[in-house]
Design a protein around this motif. Sequence first.
Motif, PDB file in Angstrom:
ATOM      1  N   ALA A 195     -56.868 -14.967 126.494  1.00  0.00           N
ATOM      2  CA  ALA A 195     -56.161 -16.099 125.905  1.00  0.00           C
ATOM      3  C   ALA A 195     -56.987 -17.341 126.225  1.00  0.00           C
ATOM      4  O   ALA A 195     -56.655 -18.118 127.114  1.00  0.00           O
ATOM      5  N   TYR A 196     -58.055 -17.513 125.477  1.00  0.00           N
ATOM      6  CA  TYR A 196     -59.046 -18.526 125.826  1.00  0.00           C
ATOM      7  C   TYR A 196     -58.504 -19.952 125.661  1.00  0.00           C
ATOM      8  O   TYR A 196     -57.598 -20.223 124.864  1.00  0.00           O
ATOM      9  N   TYR A 197     -59.109 -20.860 126.424  1.00  0.00           N
ATOM     10  CA  TYR A 197     -58.803 -22.282 126.316  1.00  0.00           C
ATOM     11  C   TYR A 197     -59.887 -22.929 125.476  1.00  0.00           C
ATOM     12  O   TYR A 197     -61.064 -22.885 125.822  1.00  0.00           O
ATOM     13  N   GLU A 198     -59.472 -23.511 124.326  1.00  0.00           N
ATOM     14  CA  GLU A 198     -60.445 -24.104 123.411  1.00  0.00           C
ATOM     15  C   GLU A 198     -60.694 -25.551 123.811  1.00  0.00           C
ATOM     16  O   GLU A 198     -59.786 -26.371 123.866  1.00  0.00           O
ATOM     17  N   LEU A 199     -61.953 -25.858 124.104  1.00  0.00           N
ATOM     18  CA  LEU A 199     -62.282 -27.143 124.708  1.00  0.00           C
ATOM     19  C   LEU A 199     -62.143 -28.321 123.750  1.00  0.00           C
ATOM     20  O   LEU A 199     -61.769 -29.416 124.162  1.00  0.00           O
ATOM     21  N   ASN A 200     -62.447 -28.142 122.461  1.00  0.00           N
ATOM     22  CA  ASN A 200     -62.348 -29.261 121.524  1.00  0.00           C
ATOM     23  C   ASN A 200     -60.892 -29.621 121.213  1.00  0.00           C
ATOM     24  O   ASN A 200     -60.523 -30.793 121.204  1.00  0.00           O
ATOM     25  N   SER A 201     -60.067 -28.612 120.941  1.00  0.00           N
ATOM     26  CA  SER A 201     -58.657 -28.887 120.622  1.00  0.00           C
ATOM     27  C   SER A 201     -57.817 -29.086 121.874  1.00  0.00           C
ATOM     28  O   SER A 201     -56.680 -29.552 121.803  1.00  0.00           O
ATOM     29  N   GLU A 202     -58.374 -28.695 123.027  1.00  0.00           N
ATOM     30  CA  GLU A 202     -57.704 -28.817 124.324  1.00  0.00           C
ATOM     31  C   GLU A 202     -56.377 -28.053 124.350  1.00  0.00           C
ATOM     32  O   GLU A 202     -55.347 -28.565 124.792  1.00  0.00           O
ATOM     33  N   ARG A 203     -56.429 -26.813 123.849  1.00  0.00           N
ATOM     34  CA  ARG A 203     -55.222 -25.994 123.901  1.00  0.00           C
ATOM     35  C   ARG A 203     -55.587 -24.520 123.992  1.00  0.00           C
ATOM     36  O   ARG A 203     -56.682 -24.108 123.616  1.00  0.00           O
ATOM     37  N   GLN A 204     -54.624 -23.759 124.494  1.00  0.00           N
ATOM     38  CA  GLN A 204     -54.814 -22.323 124.628  1.00  0.00           C
ATOM     39  C   GLN A 204     -54.530 -21.647 123.295  1.00  0.00           C
ATOM     40  O   GLN A 204     -53.670 -22.071 122.524  1.00  0.00           O
ATOM     41  N   THR A 205     -55.296 -20.585 123.023  1.00  0.00           N
ATOM     42  CA  THR A 205     -55.055 -19.840 121.793  1.00  0.00           C
ATOM     43  C   THR A 205     -53.673 -19.213 121.797  1.00  0.00           C
ATOM     44  O   THR A 205     -53.027 -19.078 122.844  1.00  0.00           O
ATOM     45  N   ARG A 206     -53.208 -18.827 120.635  1.00  0.00           N
ATOM     46  CA  ARG A 206     -51.910 -18.175 120.492  1.00  0.00           C
ATOM     47  C   ARG A 206     -52.092 -16.817 119.822  1.00  0.00           C
ATOM     48  O   ARG A 206     -53.135 -16.532 119.236  1.00  0.00           O
ATOM     49  N   ALA A 207     -51.070 -15.999 119.895  1.00  0.00           N
ATOM     50  CA  ALA A 207     -51.092 -14.709 119.216  1.00  0.00           C
ATOM     51  C   ALA A 207     -50.597 -14.900 117.786  1.00  0.00           C
ATOM     52  O   ALA A 207     -49.653 -15.657 117.541  1.00  0.00           O
ATOM     53  N   THR A 249     -53.627 -13.616 131.171  1.00  0.00           N
ATOM     54  CA  THR A 249     -54.101 -13.865 132.535  1.00  0.00           C
ATOM     55  C   THR A 249     -55.622 -13.868 132.652  1.00  0.00           C
ATOM     56  O   THR A 249     -56.151 -13.976 133.757  1.00  0.00           O
ATOM     57  N   ALA A 250     -56.318 -13.752 131.529  1.00  0.00           N
ATOM     58  CA  ALA A 250     -57.789 -13.796 131.542  1.00  0.00           C
ATOM     59  C   ALA A 250     -58.240 -15.200 131.153  1.00  0.00           C
ATOM     60  O   ALA A 250     -58.000 -15.655 130.036  1.00  0.00           O
ATOM     61  N   ALA A 251     -58.884 -15.892 132.085  1.00  0.00           N
ATOM     62  CA  ALA A 251     -59.259 -17.295 131.888  1.00  0.00           C
ATOM     63  C   ALA A 251     -60.680 -17.411 131.339  1.00  0.00           C
ATOM     64  O   ALA A 251     -61.635 -16.979 131.973  1.00  0.00           O
ATOM     65  N   VAL A 252     -60.780 -18.006 130.157  1.00  0.00           N
ATOM     66  CA  VAL A 252     -62.080 -18.164 129.492  1.00  0.00           C
ATOM     67  C   VAL A 252     -62.102 -19.515 128.794  1.00  0.00           C
ATOM     68  O   VAL A 252     -61.118 -19.921 128.180  1.00  0.00           O
ATOM     69  N   GLU A 253     -63.242 -20.197 128.893  1.00  0.00           N
ATOM     70  CA  GLU A 253     -63.437 -21.443 128.149  1.00  0.00           C
ATOM     71  C   GLU A 253     -64.285 -21.146 126.918  1.00  0.00           C
ATOM     72  O   GLU A 253     -65.289 -20.438 126.995  1.00  0.00           O
TER      73      GLU A 253
END
Length: 296
Positions: A120-132, A204-208
């Motif tokens: 569930a990566y964190y997108e740096l430009n939009s500053e939000r976590q992806t969704r399903a 629970t997997a943290a990725v930028e």
Amino acid sequence: MRVLAVAVTYNPDPDLLARVLGSVAPQVQGIAVVDNNSSNARSVRDAASAVRAHVLENEQNLGIAAAQNQGVALARDEGYSHILLLDQDTVLAAGVVADLSSHLAALEVEYDGVAAIGPAYYELNSERQTRAYQANGPLLSRRSLKGLDCPVESDFIIASASLVSLDTLDKIGSFKEDLFIDLVDVEWCLRARASGYQSFLSPTAAVEHRLGSTIARIGPRRVAVHVPIRNYYWVRNALWLSRQPYTPLAWRLYFISRALIFPLVYTTLTDHRLMRLRLICRGIWDSFTGHLGSLK
């Protein structure tokens, strides 16, 4: 589980690539870097050498799907059981691969067909976590992953930092090379879905990860802005994918609506507006004439 990380590169930022490879090196059994004829190929080789990665250098840009398939072929030849796909700008936190591996093993016991699992990566430009994303008839729902600790089914997951078994790839098929770039991961996941295989996100997997080079604002929304040529590939591939028999109705409507919005957004809120308009129009034309592959 023996995992080969496959990183695809094309003119990467050398320092960022070094961070990407350094973040994944302690977590996998091997790394392959597939370079699509970067102008800074020497820097790519240096970054790969620092983590003892195998380097495949293409004499021209073959596109991301072809490069990923090359990595898959290498993994098979070298006796790996799984691949972890990586973009050149995706930095993994410690323990991500272990998280994905344990969840994948548990899911394969629970479900008959598991295509892949991603973070569930964190997108740096939009500053939000992806969704399903999940299609239900004509509607496409988006589910937040905040506060969750168990994998969530999603119609598609982005390729970068996704974990896939080679056995599953044998059953579903390889990545579609004539899409070249953009929506390659979506196409594969939808094809897998139609064959009875589900994709999952691990909260629970943290990725930028970074989508695009800049952003455009539409009210409160932030839209990723890529270089102009990517507008061509996205629109062309989206309209092509909207006509495939394995694409659910909700996704067909999504692709068509987004393709119609593209000219409005990218010719009013971004740079190189006339160039983008021409490329979008060319993408629409090529989609309906069946011209895929690299734009010549």
